[in-house]
Design a protein around this motif. Structure first.
Motif, PDB file in Angstrom:
ATOM      1  N   SER A  66       6.955   3.639   1.125  1.00 27.95           N
ATOM      2  CA  SER A  66       7.410   4.721   1.112  1.00 27.95           C
ATOM      3  C   SER A  66       8.004   4.485   2.726  1.00 27.95           C
ATOM      4  CB  SER A  66       6.386   6.499   2.121  1.00 27.95           C
ATOM      5  OG  SER A  66       5.643   5.927   2.902  1.00 27.95           O
ATOM      6  N   LEU A  67       7.927   3.689   3.521  1.00 30.72           N
ATOM      7  CA  LEU A  67       7.845   2.944   4.741  1.00 30.72           C
ATOM      8  C   LEU A  67       9.058   1.371   4.224  1.00 30.72           C
ATOM      9  CD1 LEU A  67       5.459   2.697   7.150  1.00 30.72           C
ATOM     10  CD2 LEU A  67       7.452   4.258   7.273  1.00 30.72           C
ATOM     11  N   CYS A  88       6.343  -5.330   5.348  1.00 32.98           N
ATOM     12  CA  CYS A  88       5.445  -4.459   5.303  1.00 32.98           C
ATOM     13  C   CYS A  88       3.853  -4.793   4.336  1.00 32.98           C
ATOM     14  CB  CYS A  88       6.206  -3.784   4.326  1.00 32.98           C
ATOM     15  SG  CYS A  88       7.474  -2.667   4.424  1.00 32.98           S
ATOM     16  N   GLY A  90       1.695  -5.687   7.186  1.00 32.18           N
ATOM     17  CA  GLY A  90       1.199  -4.409   7.939  1.00 32.18           C
ATOM     18  C   GLY A  90       1.880  -4.366   8.699  1.00 32.18           C
ATOM     19  N   GLN A 128       0.568  -1.218  -0.241  1.00 32.41           N
ATOM     20  CA  GLN A 128       0.221  -0.127  -0.304  1.00 32.41           C
ATOM     21  C   GLN A 128       1.134   1.284   0.031  1.00 32.41           C
ATOM     22  OE1 GLN A 128      -3.319  -0.722  -0.497  1.00 32.41           O
ATOM     23  NE2 GLN A 128      -2.683  -3.007  -0.722  1.00 32.41           N
ATOM     24  N   ALA A 129       0.063   2.498   0.273  1.00 29.58           N
ATOM     25  CA  ALA A 129       0.929   4.050  -0.290  1.00 29.58           C
ATOM     26  C   ALA A 129       2.165   3.920   0.528  1.00 29.58           C
ATOM     27  CB  ALA A 129       0.128   4.190  -0.564  1.00 29.58           C
ATOM     28  N   GLU A 130       1.037   3.688   2.362  1.00 28.07           N
ATOM     29  CA  GLU A 130       2.320   4.132   2.933  1.00 28.07           C
ATOM     30  C   GLU A 130       3.422   3.019   3.603  1.00 28.07           C
ATOM     31  OE1 GLU A 130       1.713   4.704   7.971  1.00 28.07           O
ATOM     32  OE2 GLU A 130      -0.042   3.480   6.593  1.00 28.07           O
ATOM     33  N   SER A 131       2.768   1.777   2.904  1.00 23.69           N
ATOM     34  CA  SER A 131       3.799   0.603   3.520  1.00 23.69           C
ATOM     35  C   SER A 131       4.657   0.655   2.370  1.00 23.69           C
ATOM     36  CB  SER A 131       3.163  -1.525   2.966  1.00 23.69           C
ATOM     37  OG  SER A 131       2.376  -1.009   4.307  1.00 23.69           O
ATOM     38  N   TYR A 172       5.248  -2.827  10.660  1.00 28.78           N
ATOM     39  CA  TYR A 172       5.517  -1.895  10.622  1.00 28.78           C
ATOM     40  C   TYR A 172       6.210  -2.174  11.676  1.00 28.78           C
ATOM     41  CZ  TYR A 172       2.625  -0.726   7.219  1.00 28.78           C
ATOM     42  OH  TYR A 172       1.602  -0.868   6.530  1.00 28.78           O
TER      43      TYR A 172
END
Length: 172
Positions: free
Chosen positions: A49-50, A140, A143, A44-47, A145
């Motif tokens: 970038s992380l 990632c 989910g 996902q987008a958040e994942s 983190y």
């Protein structure tokens, strides 16, 4: 290498060979009902970038790469080459439609170090870095983190890729 000789990240099977993400049948047979194999799941987008930040962090702590950049073994643009390596790895992980195998990742890291930095790595760190990258990718996708936060808290990344020459260097 045959699939039976691979360690499987998703099913946590350990046999001889490298890591590989399990197939859907393997995941189902190990209780992964309703879960897509990691090769069919997307960050996902958040994942994403992380994940990119974690890839950068892992590579910035890799002694062999730090030394190659610091000593400009890849020429005057060694820093740009290391940044491109981060981008190439992130792209490789997110664009793969096939199962991702650690032996392919190890080969890619090894080839990049030879082609970009004229450096052959024989200390086992390529395998260690590849395993770390596979683990954070799976985290990632899941989910999870916590490991990324822990990794970041373990010490600051060396943005300048400058090894502490008077200190003992970590193997990674």
């Amino acid at each position: 290498m045959e699939d039976g000789l691979r360690k499987t990240v998703e099913g946590k099977d350990e046999t001889e060979g490298g890591w590989a993400f399990s197939s859907s049948m393997d995941a189902l047979s190990r209780g992964g009902v309703g879960r897509l194999p990691s090769s069919q799941r997307l960050l996902q987008a958040e994942s994403l970038s992380l994940f990119a930040e974690a890839v950068h962090l892992i590579l910035s702590r890799w002694t062999a790469l730090r030394l190659a950049v610091h000593n400009e073994w890849g020429g005057g643009n060694s820093r740009q080459k290391s940044e491109q390596l981060v981008q190439d790895l992130v792209s490789w992980f997110i664009s793969s439609n096939a199962p991702i195998h650690i032996d392919e990742l190890e080969m890619m890291l090894d080839e990049k170090m030879v082609l970009c930095f004229n450096t052959e790595i024989e200390d086992g760190s390529v395998e260690e870095v590849a395993e770390q990258l596979m683990t954070i990718h799976e985290d990632c996708l899941e989910g999870n983190y916590d490991s990324l936060i822990d990794r970041h808290a373990d010490g600051s990344s060396d943005e300048e890729y400058e090894p502490a020459l008077d200190d003992e260097l970590d193997p990674l």
